[in-house]
Write an enzyme that holds these catalytic residues in place. Structure first.
Site, PDB file in Angstrom:
ATOM      1  N   ARG A 112       0.816  -1.203   0.000  1.00  0.00           N
ATOM      2  CA  ARG A 112       0.000   0.000   0.000  1.00  0.00           C
ATOM      3  C   ARG A 112       0.859   1.266   0.000  1.00  0.00           C
ATOM      4  O   ARG A 112       0.387   2.350  -0.304  1.00  0.00           O
ATOM      5  CB  ARG A 112      -0.950   0.005   1.211  1.00  0.00           C
ATOM      6  CG  ARG A 112      -1.941  -1.143   1.225  1.00  0.00           C
ATOM      7  CD  ARG A 112      -2.842  -1.132   0.014  1.00  0.00           C
ATOM      8  NE  ARG A 112      -3.528   0.138  -0.106  1.00  0.00           N
ATOM      9  CZ  ARG A 112      -4.608   0.497   0.595  1.00  0.00           C
ATOM     10  NH1 ARG A 112      -5.135  -0.347   1.446  1.00  0.00           N
ATOM     11  NH2 ARG A 112      -5.159   1.682   0.435  1.00  0.00           N
ATOM     12  N   TYR A 121       9.089 -11.713  -6.447  1.00  0.00           N
ATOM     13  CA  TYR A 121       9.370 -13.077  -6.907  1.00  0.00           C
ATOM     14  C   TYR A 121       8.160 -13.566  -7.712  1.00  0.00           C
ATOM     15  O   TYR A 121       7.015 -13.394  -7.271  1.00  0.00           O
ATOM     16  CB  TYR A 121       9.555 -13.925  -5.652  1.00  0.00           C
ATOM     17  CG  TYR A 121       9.925 -15.361  -5.843  1.00  0.00           C
ATOM     18  CD1 TYR A 121      11.255 -15.741  -5.993  1.00  0.00           C
ATOM     19  CD2 TYR A 121       8.947 -16.359  -5.819  1.00  0.00           C
ATOM     20  CE1 TYR A 121      11.596 -17.078  -6.124  1.00  0.00           C
ATOM     21  CE2 TYR A 121       9.289 -17.695  -5.957  1.00  0.00           C
ATOM     22  CZ  TYR A 121      10.616 -18.038  -6.110  1.00  0.00           C
ATOM     23  OH  TYR A 121      10.956 -19.365  -6.241  1.00  0.00           O
ATOM     24  N   ARG A 224       4.371   2.023  10.276  1.00  0.00           N
ATOM     25  CA  ARG A 224       4.454   0.571  10.486  1.00  0.00           C
ATOM     26  C   ARG A 224       5.307   0.168  11.698  1.00  0.00           C
ATOM     27  O   ARG A 224       5.250  -1.003  12.108  1.00  0.00           O
ATOM     28  CB  ARG A 224       4.990  -0.098   9.217  1.00  0.00           C
ATOM     29  CG  ARG A 224       4.123   0.156   7.988  1.00  0.00           C
ATOM     30  CD  ARG A 224       2.685  -0.289   8.173  1.00  0.00           C
ATOM     31  NE  ARG A 224       1.904  -0.078   6.950  1.00  0.00           N
ATOM     32  CZ  ARG A 224       0.625  -0.431   6.816  1.00  0.00           C
ATOM     33  NH1 ARG A 224      -0.022  -1.007   7.799  1.00  0.00           N
ATOM     34  NH2 ARG A 224      -0.032  -0.191   5.691  1.00  0.00           N
TER      35      ARG A 224
END
Ligand code: FAD
Length: 302
Positions: A112, A121, A224
């Site tokens: 986000r 990957y 975060r």
């Protein structure tokens, strides 16, 4: 440890090579370069490359020809001033490139943050490893009763054991079916990897390279590494905080002081604070704020 001996050998080989350079380097960051720092049960964070240092921030702010001032104190003062006054573009002169291995449900929150460059990957091309995030017992928590977007105490007893067993067994069963579906043995055509992967749960691990400038990285870390962030992404942010502290120590200290440890107050909060300092008894009833805002305010000053 999440790295195979081959992967570790590649990292050791990279760390064994050095080259002279005219570019800015930071001893603290050189010590971290390429090393994988474990996060959660199979994840990691490692620095693949970086550009700039504290001096680069000052250099850009002053649009100077050289490496900033001779006085380290001046540089630190300038960085703190820039951070305090949201003069953000000089921080964009520094860049960090990370290799991160993380569960898919963490990646969904992480992605986000749009102001980064990402290459993930490919599970269309490659076969995913049998690696699933299974929370440690102390992180197997109940739904919070005060916050819909949070967790409370750890589950206990039979419920904890049952939940853990579900998580392990379901992941394992899903992977068995994934492996069986893509298999080309015993005359099977083998389902395309890009389709078979949809059967895997969100706790399967993925990996990506993530490159971001320091300004946007600090924005990511503020959100975060915060106590309100989900534990599983917070532990990655906390690991990255340690790297940033060694990379740009002045900028990181300013970030700790003016962002991470700072609070934002609404006009009503500031008014209440002034009234309190003046000796008035300010309560939830006469504060002019919602219940929730009052609770948050008391969390800061209470
Ligand atoms: C505790 C927590 C709970 C959350 N809960 C939810 C949730 O329930 N549901 C949900 O969907 N998300 C949720 N999020 C995600 C959140 O809404 C943001 O999407 C995420 O934190 C990224 O923030 P950002 O957009 O500021 O970051 P970035 O994408 O890195 O952007 C940084 C800044 O750049 C600017 N910017 C970037 N792209 C644009 C653009 N296209 N247009 C204009 N300006 C732009 C904005 O100023 C932005 O603040 C949550 C986040 C946190 C930390």
């Amino acid at each position: 440890m999440p790295l195979s001996p081959d992967q570790q050998a590649e990292i050791d080989a990279l760390r064994g090579q050095t080259q002279p350079t005219l570019r800015a380097t930071v001893p603290g960051m050189e010590a971290h370069l390429y090393k994988a720092y474990p996060v959660l049960d199979h994840g990691f964070v490692r620095v693949v490359d970086y550009m700039g240092d504290d001096a680069a921030i000052c250099q850009a702010a002053r649009v100077s020809y050289g490496r900033g001032t001779k006085s380290v104190q001046n540089d630190e003062g300038l960085i703190r001033y820039l951070m305090r006054h949201w003069h953000s573009t000089p921080f964009e002169m520094c860049e960090l490139k990370l290799h991160v291995k993380l569960p898919v449900f963490v990646a969904r929150q992480w992605i986000r943050h749009r102001t980064a460059n990402v290459n993930e990957y490919s599970a269309r091309y490659s076969i995913l490893d049998r690696e699933f995030y299974i929370p440690a017992p102390e992180h197997l928590a109940a739904q919070s009763v005060v916050n819909n977007q949070g967790r409370g105490e750890a589950l206990t007893g039979e419920e904890a054991a049952r939940v853990l067993e579900y998580l392990k067994a379901d992941s394992s069963r899903a992977y068995d079916h994934y492996a069986e579906m893509i298999s080309q043995e015993d005359g099977q055509q083998g389902l395309a990897r890009e389709l078979a992967r949809m059967n895997l749960p969100a706790n399967v691990y993925t990996q990506w390279y993530w490159k971001v400038d320091l300004h946007n990285l600090l924005h990511f870390l503020r959100l975060r590494a915060d106590a309100h962030a989900q534990y599983e992404i917070r532990v990655y942010a906390e690991e990255i905080c340690k790297l940033v502290a060694d990379w740009v120590p002045f900028a990181y200290k300013a970030f700790e002081d003016y962002r991470l440890g700072a609070v934002t107050m609404s006009a009503q909060m500031v008014d209440c604070l002034r009234r309190m300092i003046a000796g008035e008894e300010v309560t939830e009833e006469n504060c002019g704020m919602s219940k929730r805002e009052w609770r948050e305010f008391m969390g800061v000053v209470g």
